[in-house]
Write an enzyme that holds these catalytic residues in place. Structure first.
Site, short mmCIF file in Angstrom:
data_model
loop_
_atom_site.label_atom_id
_atom_site.label_comp_id
_atom_site.label_asym_id
_atom_site.label_seq_id
_atom_site.Cartn_x
_atom_site.Cartn_y
_atom_site.Cartn_z
N ASP A 104 37.20 30.24 40.69
CA ASP A 104 36.47 29.14 40.03
C ASP A 104 35.24 28.69 40.82
O ASP A 104 34.86 27.53 40.79
CB ASP A 104 37.39 27.91 39.82
N LYS B 198 31.36 31.99 39.50
CA LYS B 198 30.92 33.40 39.43
C LYS B 198 30.33 33.73 38.08
O LYS B 198 29.37 34.48 37.98
CB LYS B 198 32.09 34.35 39.69
N ALA C 75 41.87 35.19 34.63
CA ALA C 75 40.54 34.71 35.00
C ALA C 75 39.99 33.80 33.90
O ALA C 75 40.40 33.88 32.75
CB ALA C 75 39.59 35.88 35.17
N GLY C 76 39.07 32.96 34.29
CA GLY C 76 38.41 32.11 33.30
C GLY C 76 36.97 31.96 33.72
O GLY C 76 36.69 31.42 34.78
N HIS C 77 36.07 32.51 32.94
CA HIS C 77 34.65 32.42 33.28
C HIS C 77 33.94 31.58 32.23
O HIS C 77 34.01 31.88 31.05
CB HIS C 77 34.03 33.82 33.32
N ARG D 188 55.00 52.59 39.01
CA ARG D 188 54.72 53.75 38.16
C ARG D 188 55.61 53.81 36.91
O ARG D 188 56.07 54.85 36.49
CB ARG D 188 54.80 55.06 38.97
N GLN E 229 38.82 35.96 40.04
CA GLN E 229 39.52 35.16 41.04
C GLN E 229 38.68 35.06 42.32
O GLN E 229 37.51 35.42 42.31
CB GLN E 229 40.92 35.72 41.36
N THR F 276 39.90 26.76 33.55
CA THR F 276 39.40 27.31 32.28
C THR F 276 40.53 27.96 31.49
O THR F 276 40.55 27.94 30.27
CB THR F 276 38.31 28.38 32.57
N THR G 218 44.09 27.47 32.09
CA THR G 218 45.30 26.68 31.86
C THR G 218 45.02 25.19 31.65
O THR G 218 45.93 24.45 31.29
CB THR G 218 46.26 26.82 33.07
N LEU H 292 26.07 22.33 43.83
CA LEU H 292 25.58 21.38 44.85
C LEU H 292 25.32 20.01 44.23
O LEU H 292 25.51 18.98 44.87
CB LEU H 292 24.30 21.93 45.48
N SER I 134 22.66 26.96 43.33
CA SER I 134 22.83 26.55 41.95
C SER I 134 23.08 25.04 41.87
O SER I 134 23.94 24.52 42.58
CB SER I 134 23.99 27.33 41.32
N GLY J 75 23.35 23.24 38.75
CA GLY J 75 23.72 22.83 37.39
C GLY J 75 24.30 24.01 36.64
O GLY J 75 24.15 25.17 37.08
P1 IMP Z 1 48.22 34.92 38.59
O1 IMP Z 1 46.97 35.65 38.86
O2 IMP Z 1 48.32 34.36 37.19
O3 IMP Z 1 49.44 35.72 38.96
O4 IMP Z 1 48.25 33.61 39.54
C1 IMP Z 1 48.31 33.73 40.94
C2 IMP Z 1 47.49 32.64 41.61
O5 IMP Z 1 46.11 32.90 41.37
C3 IMP Z 1 47.75 31.23 41.09
O6 IMP Z 1 47.63 30.34 42.18
C4 IMP Z 1 46.65 31.02 40.08
O7 IMP Z 1 46.36 29.65 39.89
C5 IMP Z 1 45.51 31.75 40.76
N1 IMP Z 1 44.49 32.26 39.84
C6 IMP Z 1 44.57 33.33 39.02
N2 IMP Z 1 43.43 33.51 38.35
C7 IMP Z 1 42.59 32.55 38.76
C8 IMP Z 1 41.23 32.25 38.45
O8 IMP Z 1 40.55 32.92 37.67
N3 IMP Z 1 40.72 31.17 39.09
C9 IMP Z 1 41.42 30.44 40.00
N4 IMP Z 1 42.67 30.70 40.31
C10 IMP Z 1 43.26 31.74 39.71
#
Ligand code: IMP
Length: 437
Positions: free
Chosen positions: A16, A19, A42-44, A145, A226, A302, A304, A335, A422, A424
Site C-alpha cells: 500500500d 505503487k 493486492a489492491g492498486h 506440485r 504487496q 483497497t 478488504t 508527502l 508524490s 497527491g
Molecule cells: P495474504 O497475501 O492474503 O496471504 O496476506 C498475508 C499478509 O499480507 C497479510 O498481513 C495481508 O494483510 C498482507 N497483504 C497482502 N496483500 C497486501 C497488499 O496488497 N497490501 C498490503 N498488505 C497486503
C-alpha cells in the site's frame, strides 16, 4: 546492456505504498507492464481525471491501455480476472493482456482453507491477517506440485483430471477442520470450464513476450505487488504473504534474467502503514496522530476495507529493503498527508534489549521488542489537491523547505537517491527527479 530499459517497481515497506500511482505514472513511457507475484490480495488504486480504478489482479498499467502481462509467479482467481477485464472495457479501456500459461489457479477451497488456517494461527499469535483470498493455500499447492496452472485450466480434458485430484486433496485438508468444500467438484468444474473458455485467448508464453520486448529495446515495467516486508523469504516471517515480493521475484515470476534489469525503484510512503497482523515498531496505535494520518491519507485497505495501522517512517526497514532489492531510486509518496500533523518523526535505529541496532531481526518476537529511536522534523503547511498539483508543476524547489529537508534526510538515511516525489493521488501531483525511462 546500458541501453536496457526494464525497470522493476517494488513496495519498500508493508504494501500500500502507492505503487499503483507510481506504476501508472511511469507506464506513460512503458510499452509493456508486467505483474510477477501475488494475486487478488493486492489492491492498486489508480486515479485518472478524477476517476478511481481499483484493481486487484490486472496490472495498474492496464489503465493506460498499454499491453500488460501477468507472469508465472502470480496466482490467478479467474472470476476476479474476468470481472476486472470487464470493468476496464466498460470504462472504455482496450484490454491487451497476456497471462502466463504457468501461473497457478486459485479455487474456492483455497479461500476456505485460508480462513481456517488463519483461525488456528490467530490463537497462537502467528497469523498474518491474510486477505482470505486463498493466496497462501494456492502457493502451498504450487510448492507441493499439486496445483493447476493456466495451461491446464484451458485444456478441458486435462483440467478435469487435475481438478479431481486437487479437489480430493482439498477435501482431506478441510476434513481436518471438520469442514467440507463449499462447492462440489461438479460445480467447480462447470464454473471454471466456463472461465477457461473466456480466458483462453489471453493465455500464452509470457516469458517469451517479456524477453522479446526487452530485446527489442522496448520500455518494460515490472509492477510488484504487496511490499518487501511481506516477502516470504526476506519479510517478517510468518506475518507476510506467500510470494517473493522483492525485485528478485520479478526474475523468477516473469521469467527474465537478472542481467536484463536496468533499474529497481522502491516505493515508500512518507510514513508507515500496515494492514494485517504482526509487529510494526513505529506503529502509533490508536493515538490522535495515527488517526489524523489515517483519515487524511485514506488509509483503509483497497481489498478488504480494513483500517490500516499508521506510524512513522522507518529508515531501518527501508535500508534493509534497499539492500535486498538493490534499489537504484526511491519514490516517496503521500508527502502531502503529513501536513495533517505538526511534528514528524523518522525512526533511524532500534533499541533491542537495551542496545541500539540497525539490523532487521529475523525473529518476529525480537522485532516486537524493537523500540524506535527517532529524529524529529517540522511538518509543512497543508494545501488543496489542486494547489499541490500546481506546486508539482513548478518542480522540486517549489516544495515547502521542510518537506525537502525531510525527503533529503530519508535519502541520506537509506543511502538511496530520490527518483520521484508524490504529493497527491492524481498523476500531475508527481515530481520526477531522476531519469527512469
Ligand atoms: P495474504 O497475501 O492474503 O496471504 O496476506 C498475508 C499478509 O499480507 C497479510 O498481513 C495481508 O494483510 C498482507 N497483504 C497482502 N496483500 C497486501 C497488499 O496488497 N497490501 C498490503 N498488505 C497486503
Amino acid at each position: 546492456m546500458n541501453s536496457l530499459a526494464s525497470v522493476i517497481v517494488i513496495g519498500a515497506q508493508w504494501g500500500d505504498e502507492g505503487k499503483g500511482k507510481i506504476v501508472d505514472f511511469l507506464a506513460e513511457k512503458a510499452q509493456l507492464v508486467v505483474r510477477f507475484n501475488g494475486g487478488n490480495n493486492a489492491g492498486h488504486t489508480v486515479v485518472v481525471a478524477g476517476k478511481k480504478y481499483k484493481l486487484h489482479l490486472m496490472p495498474s498499467g492496464s489503465v493506460r491501455g498499454e499491453k500488460v502481462v501477468i507472469g508465472n509467479g502470480t496466482v490467478i482467481d479467474p472470476k476476479v480476472l474476468l470481472e476486472e477485464i470487464a470493468a476496464l472495457e466498460t470504462g472504455g479501456k482496450q484490454v491487451k493482456l497476456l497471462v502466463s500459461e504457468r501461473a497457478h489457479v486459485i479455487f474456492p477451497f483455497h479461500a476456505q482453507l485460508d480462513g481456517l488456517q488463519e483461525e488456528v494461527k490467530e490463537k497462537k499469535g502467528t497469523a498474518a491477517g491474510t486477505t482470505k483470498r486463498g493466496i497462501g493455500p494456492c502457493y502451498m499447492d504450487k510448492a507441493g506440485r499439486f496445483g493447476v496452472r493456466m495451461c491446464e485450466l484451458v485444456n478441458e480434458q486435462l483440467f478435469k483430471e487435475k481438478i479431481s485430484d486437487l479437489y480430493a486433496r482439498a477435501e482431506k485438508q478441510l476434513q481436518a477442520y471438520g469442514k467440507k468444500p463449499e462447492k462440489t467438484l461438479e460445480q467447480i468444474t462447470t464454473e471454471y470450464t466456463e472461465y477457461a473458455r473466456k480466458l483462453k485467448k489471453y493465455v500464452g508464453d509470457a516469458s517469451e513476450e517479456v524477453n522479446d520486448a526487452i530485446d527489442e529495446g522496448k520500455n518494460v515495467l515490472f509492477e510488484g505487488a504487496q511490499g518487501a516486508m511481506l516477502d516470504i523469504d526476506h519479510g517478517l516471517y510468518p506475518h507476510g504473504t506467500s510470494s517473493n515480493t522483492i525485485a528478485g521475484g520479478a526474475c523468477t515470476g516473469a521469467g527474465v534474467p537478472p542481467t536484463k534489469i536496468s533499474q529497481v525503484i522502491g516505493v515508500a510512503k512518507a510514513y508507515t502503514s500496515r494492514v494485517g497482523a504482526g509487529p510494526v515498531p513505529t506503529d502509533l496505535g490508536e493515538s490522535d496522530t495515527a488517526k489524523a494520518i489515517r483519515e487524511k491519507g485514506g488509509e483503509y485497505g483497497t481489498t478488504t476495507g480494513r483500517p490500516r495501522r499508521c506510524g512513522w517512517f522507518d529508515a531501518v526497514t527501508v535500508r534493509h529493503i534497499a539492500r535486498i532489492n538493490g534499489l537504484t531510486g526511491l519514490a516517496i509518496t503521500k508527502l502531502d498527508v503529513l501536513s495533517a500533523v505538526k511534528k514528524i518523526k523518522i525512526c533511524t535505529a532500534y533499541e533491542l534489549d537495551g542496545q541500539a541496532t540497525n539490523k532487521q531481526p529475523a525473529l518476529a518476537s525480537d522485532y516486537a521488542k524493537c523500540k524506535p529511536i527517532y529524529e524529529e522534523f517540522d511538518s509543512w503547511q497543508d494545501a488543496s489537491e489542486k494547489e499541490w498539483g500546481e506546486i508539482a508543476k513548478k518542480g522540486y524547489n517549489a516544495l515547502p523547505k521542510e518537506m525537502r529537508a525531510y525527503v533529503e534526510r530519508i535519502s541520506q538515511l537509506t543511502k538511496i537517491p530520490i527518483s520521484i516525489v508524490s504529493i497527491g493521488a492524481e498523476r500531475d501531483a508527481t515530481i520526477q527527479l531522476k531519469r527512469i525511462f
